[in-house]
Design an enzyme around this catalytic site. Structure first.
Site, PDB file in Angstrom:
ATOM      1  N   CYS A 176      20.356 -28.650 -68.244  1.00  0.00           N
ATOM      2  CA  CYS A 176      20.927 -27.828 -69.324  1.00  0.00           C
ATOM      3  C   CYS A 176      21.013 -26.361 -68.932  1.00  0.00           C
ATOM      4  CB  CYS A 176      20.066 -27.988 -70.575  1.00  0.00           C
ATOM      5  SG  CYS A 176      20.542 -26.925 -71.941  1.00  0.00           S
ATOM      6  N   CYS A 200      16.312 -20.977 -74.518  1.00  0.00           N
ATOM      7  CA  CYS A 200      15.448 -22.099 -74.919  1.00  0.00           C
ATOM      8  C   CYS A 200      14.284 -22.154 -73.952  1.00  0.00           C
ATOM      9  CB  CYS A 200      16.226 -23.411 -74.875  1.00  0.00           C
ATOM     10  SG  CYS A 200      15.208 -24.852 -75.311  1.00  0.00           S
ATOM     11  N   CYS A 222      28.394 -29.869 -74.405  1.00  0.00           N
ATOM     12  CA  CYS A 222      26.929 -29.968 -74.507  1.00  0.00           C
ATOM     13  C   CYS A 222      26.252 -29.439 -73.264  1.00  0.00           C
ATOM     14  CB  CYS A 222      26.489 -31.414 -74.655  1.00  0.00           C
ATOM     15  SG  CYS A 222      27.190 -32.231 -76.048  1.00  0.00           S
ATOM     16  N   GLU A 279      25.911 -18.246 -78.155  1.00  0.00           N
ATOM     17  CA  GLU A 279      27.241 -18.839 -78.236  1.00  0.00           C
ATOM     18  C   GLU A 279      27.292 -19.846 -79.376  1.00  0.00           C
ATOM     19  OE1 GLU A 279      29.165 -18.533 -73.884  1.00  0.00           O
ATOM     20  OE2 GLU A 279      27.579 -20.025 -74.045  1.00  0.00           O
ATOM     21  N   CYS A 312      29.203 -26.252 -83.887  1.00  0.00           N
ATOM     22  CA  CYS A 312      28.022 -26.520 -83.075  1.00  0.00           C
ATOM     23  C   CYS A 312      27.296 -25.180 -82.938  1.00  0.00           C
ATOM     24  CB  CYS A 312      28.464 -27.065 -81.717  1.00  0.00           C
ATOM     25  SG  CYS A 312      27.103 -27.317 -80.583  1.00  0.00           S
ATOM     26  N   CYS A 334      15.129 -28.027 -69.739  1.00  0.00           N
ATOM     27  CA  CYS A 334      15.542 -29.353 -69.273  1.00  0.00           C
ATOM     28  C   CYS A 334      16.366 -29.170 -67.997  1.00  0.00           C
ATOM     29  CB  CYS A 334      16.372 -30.064 -70.338  1.00  0.00           C
ATOM     30  SG  CYS A 334      15.436 -30.373 -71.842  1.00  0.00           S
TER      31      CYS A 334
HETATM   32  N1  SAH Z   1      17.537 -28.491 -77.896  1.00  0.00           N
HETATM   33  C1  SAH Z   1      18.136 -29.523 -78.663  1.00  0.00           C
HETATM   34  C2  SAH Z   1      19.512 -29.184 -79.186  1.00  0.00           C
HETATM   35  C3  SAH Z   1      20.438 -28.422 -78.288  1.00  0.00           C
HETATM   36  S1  SAH Z   1      20.993 -29.243 -76.841  1.00  0.00           S
HETATM   37  C4  SAH Z   1      18.154 -30.811 -77.888  1.00  0.00           C
HETATM   38  O1  SAH Z   1      17.881 -30.781 -76.686  1.00  0.00           O
HETATM   39  O2  SAH Z   1      18.410 -31.842 -78.494  1.00  0.00           O
HETATM   40  C5  SAH Z   1      22.309 -30.264 -77.507  1.00  0.00           C
HETATM   41  C6  SAH Z   1      22.522 -31.571 -76.756  1.00  0.00           C
HETATM   42  O3  SAH Z   1      23.165 -31.352 -75.500  1.00  0.00           O
HETATM   43  C7  SAH Z   1      21.240 -32.322 -76.456  1.00  0.00           C
HETATM   44  O4  SAH Z   1      21.400 -33.695 -76.732  1.00  0.00           O
HETATM   45  C8  SAH Z   1      21.078 -32.058 -74.981  1.00  0.00           C
HETATM   46  O5  SAH Z   1      20.229 -32.988 -74.397  1.00  0.00           O
HETATM   47  C9  SAH Z   1      22.508 -32.140 -74.521  1.00  0.00           C
HETATM   48  N2  SAH Z   1      22.752 -31.593 -73.198  1.00  0.00           N
HETATM   49  C10 SAH Z   1      22.145 -30.565 -72.590  1.00  0.00           C
HETATM   50  N3  SAH Z   1      22.685 -30.353 -71.370  1.00  0.00           N
HETATM   51  C11 SAH Z   1      23.659 -31.273 -71.220  1.00  0.00           C
HETATM   52  C12 SAH Z   1      24.591 -31.547 -70.166  1.00  0.00           C
HETATM   53  N4  SAH Z   1      24.622 -30.833 -69.059  1.00  0.00           N
HETATM   54  N5  SAH Z   1      25.473 -32.571 -70.367  1.00  0.00           N
HETATM   55  C13 SAH Z   1      25.461 -33.292 -71.505  1.00  0.00           C
HETATM   56  N6  SAH Z   1      24.617 -33.059 -72.528  1.00  0.00           N
HETATM   57  C14 SAH Z   1      23.720 -32.072 -72.377  1.00  0.00           C
HETATM   58 FE1  SF4 Z   2      16.540 -26.628 -74.675  1.00  0.00          FE
HETATM   59 FE2  SF4 Z   2      18.738 -27.404 -73.381  1.00  0.00          FE
HETATM   60 FE3  SF4 Z   2      16.549 -28.919 -73.333  1.00  0.00          FE
HETATM   61 FE4  SF4 Z   2      17.937 -28.713 -75.627  1.00  0.00          FE
HETATM   62  S1  SF4 Z   2      18.654 -29.624 -73.718  1.00  0.00           S
HETATM   63  S2  SF4 Z   2      15.706 -28.598 -75.356  1.00  0.00           S
HETATM   64  S3  SF4 Z   2      18.640 -26.575 -75.452  1.00  0.00           S
HETATM   65  S4  SF4 Z   2      16.757 -26.845 -72.443  1.00  0.00           S
END
Ligand code: SAH
Ligand code: SF4
Length: 353
Positions: free
Chosen positions: A130, A123, A344, A103, A116, A127
């Site tokens: 996410c 990934c 995000c 996406e 974006c 996390c």
């Molecule tokens: N993997 C990289 C970039 C992609 S994620 C990273 O983690 O930085 C892009 C951003 O969205 C990151 O700052 C991540 O921590 C944030 N993010 C992920 N899940 C989220 C959520 N549910 N609510 C708000 N931000 C989130």
């Molecule tokens: Fe991967 Fe999502 Fe963690 Fe970014 S926030 S490192 S995209 S699992």
């Protein structure tokens, strides 16, 4: 035995000519005994003009076009689905030649069009908050596949993007060379011609690559997903990067500041009862004090099956005012496009919902 990680790399088979980095294209052209300016012409067709066929590359000889087309087909992604948010944000589900989907999001504002973009399909870091991490890594994206996301957005909005952030799916620093290659195509005059300072990479904190990034000649912008300055909380939220301790992260970021003279954005998604307490605020303040940084507080976005909910707005404001009082720059960022799950952390592989 086949190495499963290597199979997650894009190749000329999955991605055709889009598999090449800028350096790779230069090498290819020199193998063909062609002068350097031919590479620039090719880059302009592929990314500056985003043509969909070699036939359109009229300043390259027919013979060269046929030669390239045969060995390195020119693929462009299909837009499988497009969703438009009430706030004007548009989300696209793209499918590449080998069927891999990602996406990408276009975010318009007054004088800007920000893309974006994703750097991996899925990934591996998983996390806890996410959606992307839920299903693991499908594969890395090739440089040209990353740039193509900007071309799709440019084409749909009828205007060139002014900014781009690697904040879609994937961890950019686990696909370092291809992400840097993509940024170079995006930055190039003959490519999309977007200034390096307007190109941001967000990482969960892969330390060796933060160091490499600080040594790149371009002034790309670095964002780091912190989410907690308390080791136990961060380990629980971001288990994929627990091998890099907060102390080492802090040292790396300080040397990034020193080496580049540039500020870092710290992303902090506020989660009710998890990382929005007073001890968490104190830890965050201490972490930031040593750095040249800017904190973005983001109310966490809901993702399916998640046990987390956003902090009350007053708590986010309290964090902001305390950080500001301590001399730390801080903004509250409201996610765009959450009604179409394009905010995000909400991006996923799913084709229908
Ligand atoms: N993997 C990289 C970039 C992609 S994620 C990273 O983690 O930085 C892009 C951003 O969205 C990151 O700052 C991540 O921590 C944030 N993010 C992920 N899940 C989220 C959520 N549910 N609510 C708000 N931000 C989130
Ligand atoms: Fe991967 Fe999502 Fe963690 Fe970014 S926030 S490192 S995209 S699992």
């Amino acid at each position: 035995m086949a190495n499963p990680e290597l199979e997650k790399r894009p190749t000329e088979k999955t991605s055709g000519i889009k598999a090449f980095t800028p350096e790779g294209l230069e090498n290819l052209m020199s193998e063909l005994k062609l002068p350097k300016y031919r590479t620039k012409q090719l880059v302009e067709w592929l990314y500056g003009r985003a043509v969909t066929s070699y036939d359109e590359m009229t300043n390259l000889s027919k013979q060269l076009r046929a030669q390239l087309a045969e060995k390195y087909p020119l693929y462009t992604p299909d837009v499988v689905r497009k969703q438009v948010s009430e706030d004007g944000t548009r989300k696209y589900l793209l499918r590449y030649h080998d069927g891999t989907t990602v996406e990408t999001v276009g975010i318009p504002s007054k004088n800007r069009l920000t893309v974006c973009f994703s750097t991996q399909a899925g990934c591996p870091l998983r996390c806890a908050f996410c959606a992307t991490g839920k299903s693991g890594l499908v594969r890395n994206l090739a440089p040209g596949e990353i740039v193509d996301q900007l071309s799709v957005v440019a084409n749909d909005f009828g205007s060139r993007p002014t900014n781009a952030v690697a904040m879609g799916q994937g961890e950019p620093f686990l696909n370092y060379d291809y992400v840097i290659g993509a940024l170079r195509f995006i930055n190039a005059k003959e490519g999309l011609n977007i200034g390096a300072r307007h190109l941001t990479v967000s990482t969960s904190g892969i330390l060796p690559q933060i160091r490499r990034f600080s040594q790149e000649p371009e002034q790309f912008t670095l964002a780091v997903s912190l989410h907690s300055a308390n080791q136990d909380t961060r380990n629980a939220l971001m288990p994929g990067v627990r091998q890099y301790s907060l102390d080492r992260l802090s040292d790396s970021l300080r040397s990034y500041n020193d080496m580049t003279g540039r500020r870092i954005s710290l992303e902090y998604a506020m989660i009710d009862g998890v990382n929005d307490t007073m001890p968490e605020l104190n830890a965050l303040q201490k972490f930031c004090k040593k750095l040249m940084c800017h904190v973005n507080l983001i109310p966490i976005n809901s993702v399916p099956g998640s046990r987390f909910s956003p902090s009350p707005y007053e708590q986010i404001e309290l964090f902001q005012s305390r950080l500001q009082q301590a001399g730390i720059e801080c903004t509250i960022r409201n996610s765009r496009g959450s009604d179409i799950d394009s905010a995000c952390g909400q991006l996923s592989q799913k084709v229908s919902k």
